[in-house]
Design a protein around this motif. Sequence first.
Motif, PDB file in Angstrom:
ATOM      1  N   HIS A  96       0.816  -1.212   0.000  1.00  0.00           N
ATOM      2  CA  HIS A  96       0.000   0.000   0.000  1.00  0.00           C
ATOM      3  C   HIS A  96       0.851   1.263   0.000  1.00  0.00           C
ATOM      4  CE1 HIS A  96       0.616  -0.626   4.421  1.00  0.00           C
ATOM      5  NE2 HIS A  96       0.732   0.696   4.394  1.00  0.00           N
ATOM      6  N   THR A  97       2.186   1.128   0.220  1.00  0.00           N
ATOM      7  CA  THR A  97       3.055   2.303   0.198  1.00  0.00           C
ATOM      8  C   THR A  97       3.662   2.526  -1.181  1.00  0.00           C
ATOM      9  OG1 THR A  97       5.054   1.078   0.802  1.00  0.00           O
ATOM     10  CG2 THR A  97       3.675   1.883   2.603  1.00  0.00           C
ATOM     11  N   LEU A  98       3.309   1.699  -2.160  1.00  0.00           N
ATOM     12  CA  LEU A  98       3.863   1.852  -3.500  1.00  0.00           C
ATOM     13  C   LEU A  98       3.398   3.168  -4.107  1.00  0.00           C
ATOM     14  CD1 LEU A  98       3.282  -1.733  -4.907  1.00  0.00           C
ATOM     15  CD2 LEU A  98       5.440  -0.742  -4.191  1.00  0.00           C
ATOM     16  N   PRO A  99       4.255   3.804  -4.938  1.00  0.00           N
ATOM     17  CA  PRO A  99       3.853   5.072  -5.556  1.00  0.00           C
ATOM     18  C   PRO A  99       2.653   4.889  -6.470  1.00  0.00           C
ATOM     19  CG  PRO A  99       5.855   4.184  -6.570  1.00  0.00           C
ATOM     20  CD  PRO A  99       5.585   3.366  -5.350  1.00  0.00           C
ATOM     21  N   LEU A 100       1.833   5.910  -6.542  1.00  0.00           N
ATOM     22  CA  LEU A 100       0.631   5.826  -7.343  1.00  0.00           C
ATOM     23  C   LEU A 100       0.932   5.971  -8.830  1.00  0.00           C
ATOM     24  CD1 LEU A 100      -1.838   7.952  -5.195  1.00  0.00           C
ATOM     25  CD2 LEU A 100      -1.675   5.476  -5.344  1.00  0.00           C
ATOM     26  N   LYS A 101       2.057   6.615  -9.134  1.00  0.00           N
ATOM     27  CA  LYS A 101       2.415   6.801 -10.532  1.00  0.00           C
ATOM     28  C   LYS A 101       3.819   6.262 -10.770  1.00  0.00           C
ATOM     29  CE  LYS A 101      -0.432  10.912 -11.241  1.00  0.00           C
ATOM     30  NZ  LYS A 101      -0.462  12.314 -11.691  1.00  0.00           N
ATOM     31  N   GLY A 102       4.064   5.847 -12.018  1.00  0.00           N
ATOM     32  CA  GLY A 102       5.367   5.284 -12.366  1.00  0.00           C
ATOM     33  C   GLY A 102       6.469   6.315 -12.225  1.00  0.00           C
ATOM     34  N   GLY A 103       7.681   5.793 -12.033  1.00  0.00           N
ATOM     35  CA  GLY A 103       8.824   6.673 -11.830  1.00  0.00           C
ATOM     36  C   GLY A 103       9.674   6.833 -13.063  1.00  0.00           C
ATOM     37  N   GLY A 104       9.147   6.569 -14.236  1.00  0.00           N
ATOM     38  CA  GLY A 104       9.926   6.749 -15.461  1.00  0.00           C
ATOM     39  C   GLY A 104      10.846   5.582 -15.713  1.00  0.00           C
ATOM     40  N   LYS A 105      11.886   5.835 -16.553  1.00  0.00           N
ATOM     41  CA  LYS A 105      12.782   4.764 -16.967  1.00  0.00           C
ATOM     42  C   LYS A 105      13.971   4.604 -16.030  1.00  0.00           C
ATOM     43  CE  LYS A 105      11.554   5.251 -21.828  1.00  0.00           C
ATOM     44  NZ  LYS A 105      12.040   5.449 -23.211  1.00  0.00           N
ATOM     45  N   GLY A 106      14.167   5.511 -15.115  1.00  0.00           N
ATOM     46  CA  GLY A 106      15.291   5.382 -14.201  1.00  0.00           C
ATOM     47  C   GLY A 106      14.862   4.674 -12.935  1.00  0.00           C
ATOM     48  N   GLY A 107      15.655   4.891 -11.864  1.00  0.00           N
ATOM     49  CA  GLY A 107      15.211   4.408 -10.564  1.00  0.00           C
ATOM     50  C   GLY A 107      15.779   3.081 -10.158  1.00  0.00           C
ATOM     51  N   GLY A 108      15.026   2.381  -9.280  1.00  0.00           N
ATOM     52  CA  GLY A 108      15.504   1.183  -8.639  1.00  0.00           C
ATOM     53  C   GLY A 108      15.832   0.052  -9.595  1.00  0.00           C
ATOM     54  N   LYS A 109      16.657  -0.837  -9.101  1.00  0.00           N
ATOM     55  CA  LYS A 109      17.128  -1.946  -9.922  1.00  0.00           C
ATOM     56  C   LYS A 109      16.026  -2.974 -10.126  1.00  0.00           C
ATOM     57  CE  LYS A 109      20.750  -5.447 -10.118  1.00  0.00           C
ATOM     58  NZ  LYS A 109      21.936  -6.012  -9.439  1.00  0.00           N
ATOM     59  N   ILE A 110      15.896  -3.441 -11.360  1.00  0.00           N
ATOM     60  CA  ILE A 110      14.976  -4.532 -11.687  1.00  0.00           C
ATOM     61  C   ILE A 110      15.805  -5.693 -12.197  1.00  0.00           C
ATOM     62  CG2 ILE A 110      13.103  -5.296 -13.198  1.00  0.00           C
ATOM     63  CD1 ILE A 110      11.996  -2.500 -13.179  1.00  0.00           C
ATOM     64  N   LEU A 111      15.744  -6.796 -11.488  1.00  0.00           N
ATOM     65  CA  LEU A 111      16.503  -7.991 -11.839  1.00  0.00           C
ATOM     66  C   LEU A 111      15.633  -8.894 -12.705  1.00  0.00           C
ATOM     67  CD1 LEU A 111      19.001  -9.822 -11.496  1.00  0.00           C
ATOM     68  CD2 LEU A 111      17.902 -10.752  -9.449  1.00  0.00           C
ATOM     69  N   ILE A 112      16.135  -9.245 -13.895  1.00  0.00           N
ATOM     70  CA  ILE A 112      15.412 -10.117 -14.816  1.00  0.00           C
ATOM     71  C   ILE A 112      15.997 -11.519 -14.722  1.00  0.00           C
ATOM     72  CG2 ILE A 112      14.690 -10.503 -17.185  1.00  0.00           C
ATOM     73  CD1 ILE A 112      13.622  -7.925 -16.118  1.00  0.00           C
ATOM     74  N   LYS A 113      15.136 -12.498 -14.452  1.00  0.00           N
ATOM     75  CA  LYS A 113      15.591 -13.880 -14.332  1.00  0.00           C
ATOM     76  C   LYS A 113      14.800 -14.773 -15.283  1.00  0.00           C
ATOM     77  CE  LYS A 113      16.315 -15.482 -10.194  1.00  0.00           C
ATOM     78  NZ  LYS A 113      16.104 -15.884  -8.778  1.00  0.00           N
ATOM     79  N   GLY A 114      15.380 -15.904 -15.619  1.00  0.00           N
ATOM     80  CA  GLY A 114      14.694 -16.890 -16.446  1.00  0.00           C
ATOM     81  C   GLY A 114      14.306 -18.090 -15.618  1.00  0.00           C
ATOM     82  N   GLY A 115      13.079 -18.545 -15.774  1.00  0.00           N
ATOM     83  CA  GLY A 115      12.598 -19.710 -15.058  1.00  0.00           C
ATOM     84  C   GLY A 115      12.402 -20.889 -15.999  1.00  0.00           C
ATOM     85  N   LYS A 116      11.506 -21.756 -15.639  1.00  0.00           N
ATOM     86  CA  LYS A 116      11.239 -22.960 -16.415  1.00  0.00           C
ATOM     87  C   LYS A 116      10.872 -22.617 -17.855  1.00  0.00           C
ATOM     88  CE  LYS A 116       8.103 -26.907 -16.698  1.00  0.00           C
ATOM     89  NZ  LYS A 116       6.913 -27.584 -16.129  1.00  0.00           N
ATOM     90  N   GLY A 117      11.498 -23.326 -18.788  1.00  0.00           N
ATOM     91  CA  GLY A 117      11.149 -23.168 -20.194  1.00  0.00           C
ATOM     92  C   GLY A 117      11.821 -22.019 -20.902  1.00  0.00           C
ATOM     93  N   VAL A 118      12.640 -21.243 -20.195  1.00  0.00           N
ATOM     94  CA  VAL A 118      13.441 -20.187 -20.825  1.00  0.00           C
ATOM     95  C   VAL A 118      14.873 -20.696 -20.921  1.00  0.00           C
ATOM     96  CG1 VAL A 118      14.370 -17.852 -20.607  1.00  0.00           C
ATOM     97  CG2 VAL A 118      11.987 -18.307 -20.032  1.00  0.00           C
ATOM     98  N   GLY A 119      15.418 -20.699 -22.122  1.00  0.00           N
ATOM     99  CA  GLY A 119      16.739 -21.275 -22.340  1.00  0.00           C
ATOM    100  C   GLY A 119      17.848 -20.516 -21.647  1.00  0.00           C
ATOM    101  N   VAL A 120      18.998 -21.197 -21.519  1.00  0.00           N
ATOM    102  CA  VAL A 120      20.200 -20.610 -20.931  1.00  0.00           C
ATOM    103  C   VAL A 120      21.301 -20.613 -21.988  1.00  0.00           C
ATOM    104  CG1 VAL A 120      21.969 -20.840 -19.148  1.00  0.00           C
ATOM    105  CG2 VAL A 120      19.581 -21.347 -18.606  1.00  0.00           C
ATOM    106  N   VAL A 121      22.017 -19.520 -22.110  1.00  0.00           N
ATOM    107  CA  VAL A 121      23.085 -19.398 -23.102  1.00  0.00           C
ATOM    108  C   VAL A 121      24.319 -20.167 -22.625  1.00  0.00           C
ATOM    109  CG1 VAL A 121      24.632 -17.781 -24.279  1.00  0.00           C
ATOM    110  CG2 VAL A 121      22.237 -17.162 -23.868  1.00  0.00           C
ATOM    111  N   THR A 122      24.855 -21.031 -23.493  1.00  0.00           N
ATOM    112  CA  THR A 122      26.034 -21.825 -23.126  1.00  0.00           C
ATOM    113  C   THR A 122      27.237 -21.567 -24.028  1.00  0.00           C
ATOM    114  OG1 THR A 122      25.439 -23.734 -24.514  1.00  0.00           O
ATOM    115  CG2 THR A 122      24.536 -23.672 -22.273  1.00  0.00           C
ATOM    116  N   LYS A 123      27.048 -20.778 -25.101  1.00  0.00           N
ATOM    117  CA  LYS A 123      28.158 -20.509 -26.024  1.00  0.00           C
ATOM    118  C   LYS A 123      28.343 -19.014 -26.201  1.00  0.00           C
ATOM    119  CE  LYS A 123      27.619 -24.781 -28.712  1.00  0.00           C
ATOM    120  NZ  LYS A 123      28.932 -25.355 -28.317  1.00  0.00           N
TER     121      LYS A 123
END
Length: 275
Positions: A96-123
């Motif tokens: 409930h403390t989240l901002p009501l409007k987006g903060g643009g393209k900057g700001g806090g870090k967003i970590l992108i991860k791959g789960g089941k069914g998303v390939g992993v690069v090996t080469k």
Amino acid sequence: MVSKSELRKGFTTGTCAAAAAKAAAMTLKESGLRKELFVEVGLPSGDRVTLGAYIKELGEDYAVASVIKDAGDDPDVTDGAEIVAKVKLKEDTPTHTLPLKGGGKGGGKILIKGGKGVGVVTKPGLQIPVGEPAINPVPRRMIKEAVREVLGDRPVEVTIEVPDGEKLAEKTFNPRLGIVGGISIIGTTGIVEPMSHEALKATVQCEIDISVEELKSNSKLSTQNLKLFFSPGKIGEDALKRIFGDIRVVQTSNFIGFALKYASKKGVKEVVFGG
């Protein structure tokens, strides 16, 4: 015969992943579980598109949503695949403390991860480093921007999954490119052009990149001293391997001139073509 202008366009896996992530973020922010909703996401061109999403789960600090990929009239093996995104807050701050409007393209870090069914690069040689999930740079940016439009500067973790991804990957070029365990989350424009040749050309480029990196690593030679092997398809590849042994062969399909020009740009001076 149907002209290309009459064929229906679709959305890339990257666009679907961004829409699923935004739907999950919206659900997390609202702290309410809806079965379906429509979300709008931005494309690299600056245009915006709206996709339908399904809400799968809502927890105290995370939400899960999915989008069913629609490839339009393109014969894409991932057409109809479910692209799932889990968005999880990285701090113990109540929603409930989240901002009501987006903060643009900057700001806090967003970590992108791959789960089941998303390939992993090996080469080496692809756009993504070895060991990372095969989520290309443009989709990564789209996912981050979509989430920030909802959660602003909050640091979050986004995990992308494709439940049938491992099975679907068997019908793609991923095994040849050293991407294991699932499909890639791709797309440079966010839109699937029906009957487009761009995806095939991108695959040819990837195979050339990987071939160059492998040979440079194995031989310690400069690029101009490397020899690449091209063929239009499997028959030519088998013939080259009977002659030259266990080599990597780039299947060029009909894009022979395109492949030669790209190899030249990479500095390659010698190509053996078999068919």
